[in-house]
Design an enzyme around this catalytic site. Structure first.
Site, PDB file in Angstrom:
ATOM      1  N   HIS A  37       0.839  -1.213   0.000  1.00 12.79           N
ATOM      2  CA  HIS A  37       0.000   0.000   0.000  1.00 12.79           C
ATOM      3  C   HIS A  37       0.871   1.260   0.000  1.00 12.79           C
ATOM      4  O   HIS A  37       0.586   2.230  -0.712  1.00 12.79           O
ATOM      5  CB  HIS A  37      -0.870   0.055   1.258  1.00 12.79           C
ATOM      6  CG  HIS A  37      -1.849  -1.063   1.409  1.00 12.79           C
ATOM      7  ND1 HIS A  37      -1.735  -2.029   2.372  1.00 12.79           N
ATOM      8  CD2 HIS A  37      -2.983  -1.364   0.726  1.00 12.79           C
ATOM      9  CE1 HIS A  37      -2.752  -2.864   2.294  1.00 12.79           C
ATOM     10  NE2 HIS A  37      -3.528  -2.490   1.294  1.00 12.79           N
ATOM     11  N   LYS A 149      -0.919  -6.159  -8.043  1.00 14.86           N
ATOM     12  CA  LYS A 149      -1.208  -7.358  -7.237  1.00 14.86           C
ATOM     13  C   LYS A 149      -2.635  -7.849  -7.495  1.00 14.86           C
ATOM     14  O   LYS A 149      -2.895  -9.030  -7.602  1.00 14.86           O
ATOM     15  CB  LYS A 149      -0.994  -7.008  -5.764  1.00 14.86           C
ATOM     16  CG  LYS A 149      -1.663  -7.888  -4.751  1.00 14.86           C
ATOM     17  CD  LYS A 149      -0.970  -9.206  -4.638  1.00 14.86           C
ATOM     18  CE  LYS A 149      -1.488 -10.084  -3.528  1.00 14.86           C
ATOM     19  NZ  LYS A 149      -2.911 -10.067  -3.280  1.00 14.86           N
ATOM     20  N   GLN A 153      -8.716  -6.574 -10.785  1.00 17.04           N
ATOM     21  CA  GLN A 153      -9.328  -5.345 -10.244  1.00 17.04           C
ATOM     22  C   GLN A 153      -8.866  -4.108 -11.014  1.00 17.04           C
ATOM     23  O   GLN A 153      -9.672  -3.277 -11.424  1.00 17.04           O
ATOM     24  CB  GLN A 153      -8.973  -5.224  -8.765  1.00 17.04           C
ATOM     25  CG  GLN A 153      -9.323  -3.891  -8.154  1.00 17.04           C
ATOM     26  CD  GLN A 153      -9.120  -3.881  -6.650  1.00 17.04           C
ATOM     27  OE1 GLN A 153      -9.885  -4.484  -5.924  1.00 17.04           O
ATOM     28  NE2 GLN A 153      -8.098  -3.200  -6.173  1.00 17.04           N
TER      29      GLN A 153
END
Ligand code: AMP
Length: 290
Positions: A37, A149, A153
């Protein structure tokens, strides 16, 4: 760093930044922040002047038997990491504010969500594209950063932004891995030591695909089977899928093309993990960290 819970506060802070000529960046997350993140935050900070991190464990992207209630929520640690990284605003909405009584409007792509992850998690991507649209409408960023990752999405989000003319640049950042290759994930904390060792088989199967394809093997069916066999040969691992696909449509390929993506999913113990690797036939360099 401001930490806010309401749409009104986000709009006010962003409007002020924009009035000062600042370029707005957004990093949507579900919290339990790790170096993966934070790499998005770093990239976003380089591209924009005012970085908004959203932390929201989005119920609509969890299936009925998934880990919504036990998903980690270490908010204080997350805020500390954001402070250290120089984030300008953290937005942590509550569920009822995001999904008020009578909520019934969803953003749903037609085909991409049905493949791969969607076969196992039929309502997952509808939840993702809906919450990302809401966050985009609230923050109105110029740039938003997502991780490779979660390959499917980011593919869906790029498609949605293009199809709906959302005026946002989507940046996709490379996968951050542990030194031994395991892709960082908030769900890795569920793994026992033994399961963690077995979880390395996901990345190993992706490397197997890359090595065989780069060595000239064109039998993608055989390679897919070898990826599944490799994962299944480790204790605690139940492979879900292994595929070599077109980088945009995610359709399974019959034979190699210059750029492909290998994607895997498996359950390790009780934890479902995913990983992927883009395979560029003409690049000699081994893609580590992507
Ligand atoms: P999540 O909190 O799991 O919803 O993830 C928030 C964002 O971080 C998504 O864009 C993910 O793709 C990205 N992300 C998660 N893990 C990694 C990683 N290991 N490397 C890079 N980005 C990641």
């Amino acid at each position: 760093m401001q930490v806010v819970e309401t749409v009104k506060e986000v709009r006010k802070a962003v409007a002020e930044a924009r009035a000062g000529g600042e370029w707005i960046g957004c990093v949507p997350t579900m919290g339990a922040l790790h170096a993966g993140h934070m790499s998005l935050v770093e990239d976003c900070s380089e591209r924009t002047d005012f970085v908004v991190v959203t932390i929201f464990v989005n119920p609509t992207q969890f299936g009925p038997n998934e880990d919504l209630s036990k998903y980690p929520r270490p908010l204080e640690d997350d805020l500390e990491k954001c402070r250290e990284a120089g984030v300008d605003l953290v937005y942590t909405p509550e569920v009822p504010a995001m999904y008020p009584e009578g909520f019934e409007t969803y953003v749903k792509l037609e085909h991409l969500p049905k493949r791969l992850e969607g076969e196992h998690r039929p309502t997952h991507f509808r939840g993702v594209t809906t919450i990302v649209t809401k966050l985009f409408n609230i923050v109105q960023p110029d740039v938003a950063c997502f991780g490779q990752k979660d390959y499917q999405q980011q593919t869906l989000i790029r498609r949605m932004v293009r199809d709906l003319d959302m005026p946002i640049e989507i940046v996709v950042c490379p996968t951050v891995r542990e030194a031994d290759g395991l892709a960082l994930s908030s769900r890795n904390i569920y793994l026992s030591d033994d399961e963690r060792r077995s979880a390395l088989s996901l990345y190993a199967s992706l490397q197997l695909a890359q090595d065989r394809i780069k060595a000239g093997d064109t039998d993608l069916t055989g390679i897919r089977q070898a990826m599944l066999d490799l994962m299944a040969s480790h204790s605690h691992v139940t492979p879900d899928y292994a595929t070599i696909a077109d980088v945009d449509s995610l359709e399974s390929l019959d034979s190699p093309v210059p750029r492909m993506v290998a994607l895997v999913a498996a359950t390790v113990g009780q934890t479902r993990l995913i990983d992927n690797l883009v395979i560029d036939i003409h690049s000699r360099r081994r893609t580590h960290g992507a």
